[in-house]
Write an enzyme that holds these catalytic residues in place. Structure first.
Site, PDB file in Angstrom:
ATOM      1  N   TYR A   1      11.505   4.608 -11.606  1.00 55.17           N
ATOM      2  CA  TYR A   1       9.913   5.243 -12.880  1.00 55.17           C
ATOM      3  C   TYR A   1      10.712   7.412 -12.687  1.00 55.17           C
ATOM      4  CZ  TYR A   1       6.594   2.008 -11.578  1.00 55.17           C
ATOM      5  OH  TYR A   1       6.203   0.789 -11.222  1.00 55.17           O
TER       6      TYR A   1
ATOM      7  N   LYS B   1      19.193  -4.187  -2.284  1.00 55.38           N
ATOM      8  CA  LYS B   1      19.263  -5.582  -3.012  1.00 55.38           C
ATOM      9  C   LYS B   1      20.772  -5.398  -3.613  1.00 55.38           C
ATOM     10  CE  LYS B   1      19.194  -9.076  -5.684  1.00 55.38           C
ATOM     11  NZ  LYS B   1      18.809  -9.971  -5.088  1.00 55.38           N
TER      12      LYS B   1
ATOM     13  N   ASP C   1      14.175 -10.166  -2.972  1.00 53.00           N
ATOM     14  CA  ASP C   1      14.086 -11.667  -2.857  1.00 53.00           C
ATOM     15  C   ASP C   1      13.416 -12.187  -2.130  1.00 53.00           C
ATOM     16  OD1 ASP C   1      16.309 -11.513  -2.721  1.00 53.00           O
ATOM     17  OD2 ASP C   1      16.990 -12.702  -4.205  1.00 53.00           O
TER      18      ASP C   1
ATOM     19  N   ASP D   1       5.925  -1.594  -5.797  1.00 54.82           N
ATOM     20  CA  ASP D   1       5.053  -1.674  -7.577  1.00 54.82           C
ATOM     21  C   ASP D   1       5.072  -3.557  -7.076  1.00 54.82           C
ATOM     22  OD1 ASP D   1       3.861  -1.594  -9.049  1.00 54.82           O
ATOM     23  OD2 ASP D   1       4.834  -2.389 -10.827  1.00 54.82           O
TER      24      ASP D   1
ATOM     25  N   ASP E   1       1.703  -5.891  -5.010  1.00 54.75           N
ATOM     26  CA  ASP E   1       1.181  -6.818  -5.598  1.00 54.75           C
ATOM     27  C   ASP E   1       0.704  -8.087  -5.400  1.00 54.75           C
ATOM     28  OD1 ASP E   1       0.219  -4.760  -7.641  1.00 54.75           O
ATOM     29  OD2 ASP E   1       0.261  -6.288  -9.501  1.00 54.75           O
TER      30      ASP E   1
END
Ligand code: IPM
Ligand code: MG
Length: 360
Positions: free
Chosen positions: A137, A188, A221, A245, A249
């Protein structure tokens, strides 16, 4: 008595509906007289952009730094491209006000059904600590050969040792204060061998300062799947900006509705005001109907009071939300009911007043 000055940016769409409900609840929490709240509204957002060609005043940051906290509704309107509405208001404020922590509780409240079969409140009690100032970001990158077959876009993720260390320290401190003392870091580093290897090294270093915290790292993941299959094994989740982010959700979805989840953009050193908002967006499809779920905004208001040192008032609001939902009568359409934003807001404000009558 402490007086807290709050800048209110209701913003767009349902932001204009849920923030008034949140303010009523905040006023109810202050009515006992332990502290005072002073609200100042700013008209910034997409309507302001359509009139003035900018999302907020040129000196918005300077204006906001005079406040103790910012209470934000939602930003976005189909008439304004999202990269302008988010890119010229929300994201610059998070960065300029050094709100490097995005704190997002993920809890299944009593009386609310999770889409995960058989899960109860005891299974979903998580807090996400999302890095809020760098990563994907950071805004670095560009496009060349625009509109040609050779077009190229680069979006750089910036990860700094300082940025990772400060968010990790915040997350471990929080994890150490919670009963389970568990921290899961989302990484990751199997594929993102530069940025996420630095992430793992720095987080691992901070972990050694907190031997009382059980630290585990998971690939992002895998943690996404775990949120669905084994949410009860997660407590504090530490994650980078983009991973956070996405994970939050999922978090709000498993807690029953995107309309419930709150969020605090926090400047822990308090060099500038922190900003509190529901996770949900402006929801143009239901805006103006008065049916948006105000709980995300109300809970965000509670997080704001906690940040301002009013922990007891925070607890009263969260307890009031729980009480109103527990009897199952008050449900906005996102939860399968037909209550309005006003009904739910008024019921929670009333419950806060009742909580306030209990001795402190
Ligand atoms: C959020 C939102 C924002 C984000 C958007 C509107 C830029 O999705 O607060 O989670 O990605 O941070
Ligand atoms: Mg989001």
């Amino acid at each position: 008595m402490n007086r807290h000055r709050i800048a209110v940016l209701a913003g767009d769409g349902i932001g204009k509906e849920v923030i008034p409900a949140g303010i009523d609840v905040l006023k109810a929490a202050a009515s006992r007289g332990d502290f005072a709240l002073e609200f100042t509204s700013f008209p910034w957002g997409c309507d302001f952009y359509l009139k003035n060609g900018r999302m907020m005043d040129a000196d918005a940051v300077e204006q906001l730094t005079k406040f103790d906290a910012i209470y934000l509704g939602a930003i976005g309107d189909p008439k304004v491209p999202d990269h302008i509405s988010a890119g010229e208001l929300l994201l610059p404020l998070r960065r300029r006000l050094v709100q490097y922590v995005n704190l997002r509780p993920v809890r299944l409240l009593p009386g609310i059904a999770s889409p995960l079969a058989g899960r109860t409140t005891a299974d979903i009690d998580i807090v996400c600590v999302r890095e809020n100032s760098e990563g994907e970001y950071c805004g670095v990158g560009g496009r060349v050969h625009v509109g040609t077959p050779d077009e190229l876009a680069e979006q750089t993720g910036i990860f700094t040792r300082r940025g990772i260390e400060r968010i990790a320290r915040y997350a471990f401190t929080l994890a150490a204060s919670r009963p389970r003392k568990l921290l899961a870091s989302a990484t990751k580093s199997n594929a993102l061998v530069h940025s996420m290897m630095l992430w793992d090294e720095v987080v691992g270093g901070v972990a050694r300062e907190f031997p009382q915290v059980d630290y585990k790292k998971y690939y992002v993941d895998a943690i996404a799947a775990r949120l669905v299959t084994h949410p009860q094994t997660l407590d504090t989740i530490l994650c980078s900006n983009l991973f956070g982010d996405i994970l939050t959700d999922i978090g709000s979805a498993i807690s029953g509705s995107l309309g419930i989840a709150p969020s605090g953009n926090i400047n822990p050193e308090r060099t500038a005001p922190s900003m509190f908002e529901p996770i949900h967006g402006s929801a143009p499809d239901i805006a103006g109907k008065g049916i948006a779920n105000p709980v995300g905004a109300i809970w965000a208001g509670a997080l704001m009071l906690d940040h301002l040192g009013e922990r007891a008032a925070h607890d009263r609001i969260v307890a009031a939300i729980g009480r109103v939902f527990a009897d199952g009568k008050m449900k906005t359409p996102d939860l399968g009911g037909s209550s309005t934003t006003r009904d739910v807001g008024a019921a929670i404000a009333q419950a806060v007043m009742e909580e306030s009558r209990q001795p402190a």
